[in-house]
Design an enzyme around this catalytic site. Structure first.
Site, PDB file in Angstrom:
ATOM      1  N   CYS A  69      -6.345   2.089   5.238  1.00  0.00           N
ATOM      2  CA  CYS A  69      -6.993   0.845   5.644  1.00  0.00           C
ATOM      3  C   CYS A  69      -6.515   0.493   7.053  1.00  0.00           C
ATOM      4  O   CYS A  69      -5.573   1.108   7.573  1.00  0.00           O
ATOM      5  CB  CYS A  69      -6.643  -0.264   4.657  1.00  0.00           C
ATOM      6  N   HIS A  78       0.849  -1.198   0.000  1.00  0.00           N
ATOM      7  CA  HIS A  78       0.000   0.000   0.000  1.00  0.00           C
ATOM      8  C   HIS A  78       0.881   1.244   0.000  1.00  0.00           C
ATOM      9  O   HIS A  78       2.027   1.213   0.465  1.00  0.00           O
ATOM     10  CB  HIS A  78      -0.895   0.013   1.228  1.00  0.00           C
ATOM     11  N   GLU A 126       0.802   3.953   1.808  1.00  0.00           N
ATOM     12  CA  GLU A 126       1.245   4.389   3.130  1.00  0.00           C
ATOM     13  C   GLU A 126       2.389   3.518   3.643  1.00  0.00           C
ATOM     14  O   GLU A 126       3.370   4.029   4.189  1.00  0.00           O
ATOM     15  CB  GLU A 126       0.080   4.349   4.136  1.00  0.00           C
ATOM     16  N   CYS A 158      -2.709  -0.178   7.256  1.00  0.00           N
ATOM     17  CA  CYS A 158      -1.900   1.040   7.175  1.00  0.00           C
ATOM     18  C   CYS A 158      -2.045   1.884   8.439  1.00  0.00           C
ATOM     19  O   CYS A 158      -1.065   2.437   8.939  1.00  0.00           O
ATOM     20  CB  CYS A 158      -2.284   1.847   5.937  1.00  0.00           C
TER      21      CYS A 158
END
Length: 154
Positions: free
Chosen positions: A83, A53, A55, A86
Protein backbone atom coordinates in the site's frame (compact mmCIF):
# COMPACT_ATOMS: atom_id res chain seq x y z
CA UNK A 1 15.76 -15.07 -9.75
CA UNK A 2 15.58 -18.48 -8.06
CA UNK A 3 16.26 -16.91 -4.65
CA UNK A 4 13.52 -14.35 -5.27
CA UNK A 5 11.03 -17.17 -5.77
CA UNK A 6 12.14 -18.81 -2.51
CA UNK A 7 11.72 -15.57 -0.52
CA UNK A 8 8.43 -14.71 -2.19
CA UNK A 9 7.14 -18.21 -1.39
CA UNK A 10 8.15 -17.61 2.23
CA UNK A 11 6.11 -14.38 2.25
CA UNK A 12 3.15 -16.27 0.77
CA UNK A 13 3.43 -19.00 3.42
CA UNK A 14 3.47 -16.37 6.16
CA UNK A 15 0.36 -14.81 4.61
CA UNK A 16 -1.40 -18.16 4.40
CA UNK A 17 -0.58 -19.03 8.02
CA UNK A 18 -1.81 -15.62 9.13
CA UNK A 19 -5.08 -16.00 7.20
CA UNK A 20 -5.67 -19.48 8.66
CA UNK A 21 -5.23 -17.99 12.15
CA UNK A 22 -7.85 -15.32 11.40
CA UNK A 23 -5.52 -12.54 10.29
CA UNK A 24 -5.39 -10.75 6.99
CA UNK A 25 -3.59 -12.60 4.15
CA UNK A 26 -0.36 -10.62 4.05
CA UNK A 27 3.22 -11.61 4.79
CA UNK A 28 6.60 -10.00 4.13
CA UNK A 29 10.26 -11.00 4.23
CA UNK A 30 13.29 -8.67 4.38
CA UNK A 31 16.49 -10.04 2.87
CA UNK A 32 20.05 -8.71 3.07
CA UNK A 33 23.14 -10.29 1.54
CA UNK A 34 21.17 -13.37 0.55
CA UNK A 35 19.80 -14.01 4.05
CA UNK A 36 16.37 -13.47 5.58
CA UNK A 37 16.84 -11.01 8.43
CA UNK A 38 13.19 -10.29 9.26
CA UNK A 39 9.63 -11.34 8.58
CA UNK A 40 6.26 -9.87 9.33
CA UNK A 41 2.56 -10.52 8.94
CA UNK A 42 -0.44 -8.22 8.93
CA UNK A 43 -1.64 -7.84 12.52
CA UNK A 44 -4.37 -5.23 12.07
CA UNK A 45 -7.14 -7.52 13.33
CA UNK A 46 -5.02 -8.77 16.24
CA UNK A 47 -3.83 -5.34 17.44
CA UNK A 48 -6.49 -2.94 16.11
CA UNK A 49 -3.53 -0.95 14.78
CA UNK A 50 -4.25 0.15 11.20
CA UNK A 51 -0.49 0.52 10.57
CA UNK A 52 0.32 -3.07 11.53
CA UNK A 53 0.96 -4.18 7.94
CA UNK A 54 3.25 -7.09 7.11
CA UNK A 55 5.82 -4.89 5.39
CA UNK A 56 5.97 -2.39 8.25
CA UNK A 57 6.29 -5.15 10.84
CA UNK A 58 9.11 -6.75 8.82
CA UNK A 59 10.84 -3.36 8.41
CA UNK A 60 10.59 -2.70 12.15
CA UNK A 61 12.08 -6.10 12.92
CA UNK A 62 14.86 -5.65 10.33
CA UNK A 63 15.78 -2.27 11.81
CA UNK A 64 16.01 -3.86 15.25
CA UNK A 65 18.12 -6.76 13.97
CA UNK A 66 20.50 -4.44 12.10
CA UNK A 67 20.47 -1.75 14.78
CA UNK A 68 19.73 1.04 12.31
CA UNK A 69 16.76 2.76 10.69
CA UNK A 70 18.57 2.55 7.34
CA UNK A 71 18.04 -0.73 5.49
CA UNK A 72 20.34 -0.01 2.58
CA UNK A 73 21.17 -3.16 0.67
CA UNK A 74 17.96 -4.88 1.74
CA UNK A 75 15.13 -6.17 -0.43
CA UNK A 76 11.56 -6.88 0.64
CA UNK A 77 9.31 -9.65 -0.63
CA UNK A 78 5.59 -9.31 0.04
CA UNK A 79 2.57 -11.44 -0.61
CA UNK A 80 0.58 -8.43 -1.81
CA UNK A 81 1.29 -5.16 -3.57
CA UNK A 82 2.48 -2.71 -0.91
CA UNK A 83 0.00 0.00 0.00
CA UNK A 84 1.16 3.62 -0.21
CA UNK A 85 2.04 3.68 3.51
CA UNK A 86 4.23 0.59 3.17
CA UNK A 87 5.76 1.80 -0.07
CA UNK A 88 6.66 5.11 1.59
CA UNK A 89 8.29 3.21 4.48
CA UNK A 90 10.21 1.08 1.99
CA UNK A 91 11.53 4.27 0.36
CA UNK A 92 12.26 5.99 3.68
CA UNK A 93 14.13 2.99 5.10
CA UNK A 94 16.47 2.75 2.13
CA UNK A 95 15.20 -0.58 0.82
CA UNK A 96 15.77 -0.47 -2.94
CA UNK A 97 13.86 -3.51 -4.15
CA UNK A 98 10.33 -4.80 -3.61
CA UNK A 99 8.83 -7.93 -5.14
CA UNK A 100 5.19 -8.94 -4.58
CA UNK A 101 2.98 -11.85 -5.59
CA UNK A 102 -0.56 -10.40 -5.71
CA UNK A 103 -1.46 -7.09 -7.36
CA UNK A 104 -4.07 -4.55 -6.28
CA UNK A 105 -6.23 -5.71 -9.19
CA UNK A 106 -6.16 -9.27 -7.83
CA UNK A 107 -7.04 -8.06 -4.34
CA UNK A 108 -9.89 -5.77 -5.43
CA UNK A 109 -12.67 -8.42 -5.54
CA UNK A 110 -11.82 -9.32 -1.93
CA UNK A 111 -11.62 -5.78 -0.56
CA UNK A 112 -7.83 -6.07 -0.35
CA UNK A 113 -6.78 -3.35 -2.79
CA UNK A 114 -5.14 -0.07 -1.83
CA UNK A 115 -5.75 1.45 -5.28
CA UNK A 116 -8.20 4.02 -3.88
CA UNK A 117 -5.53 5.29 -1.48
CA UNK A 118 -3.02 5.53 -4.34
CA UNK A 119 -5.63 7.55 -6.24
CA UNK A 120 -6.13 9.93 -3.30
CA UNK A 121 -2.39 10.46 -2.86
CA UNK A 122 -1.96 11.25 -6.55
CA UNK A 123 -4.12 14.35 -6.05
CA UNK A 124 -2.79 17.63 -4.67
CA UNK A 125 -3.18 17.73 -0.88
CA UNK A 126 -5.89 20.38 -1.16
CA UNK A 127 -7.98 18.04 -3.35
CA UNK A 128 -7.76 14.92 -1.20
CA UNK A 129 -10.68 13.61 0.87
CA UNK A 130 -9.02 14.60 4.14
CA UNK A 131 -8.75 18.14 5.45
CA UNK A 132 -5.11 19.16 5.70
CA UNK A 133 -3.88 22.64 6.53
CA UNK A 134 -0.57 24.24 7.36
CA UNK A 135 -0.71 26.32 10.55
CA UNK A 136 2.85 27.58 11.20
CA UNK A 137 2.72 27.70 15.01
CA UNK A 138 6.03 28.30 16.78
CA UNK A 139 7.25 28.30 20.39
CA UNK A 140 6.51 31.55 22.21
CA UNK A 141 10.17 31.86 23.20
CA UNK A 142 11.18 31.88 19.51
CA UNK A 143 13.11 28.62 19.64
CA UNK A 144 12.92 26.77 16.33
CA UNK A 145 12.12 23.07 16.73
CA UNK A 146 14.12 21.82 13.74
CA UNK A 147 17.14 23.97 14.62
CA UNK A 148 17.00 22.58 18.17
CA UNK A 149 16.99 19.04 16.77
CA UNK A 150 19.93 19.78 14.48
CA UNK A 151 21.97 21.21 17.37
CA UNK A 152 21.13 18.16 19.49
CA UNK A 153 22.40 15.70 16.87
CA UNK A 154 25.80 17.30 16.35
Amino acid sequence: MADAVVWLRQALELARENAVKGGRPFGAVVVKDGKVIATGVNEILKTNDPTSHAELNAIRQASTVLGTPRLNGCAIYASGQPCPMCLAAIHMSGITSVTYAYSNAEGEPFGLSSAAVYDQLARPLSEQSISARHLPLRFEDGEELYALWKRSTI
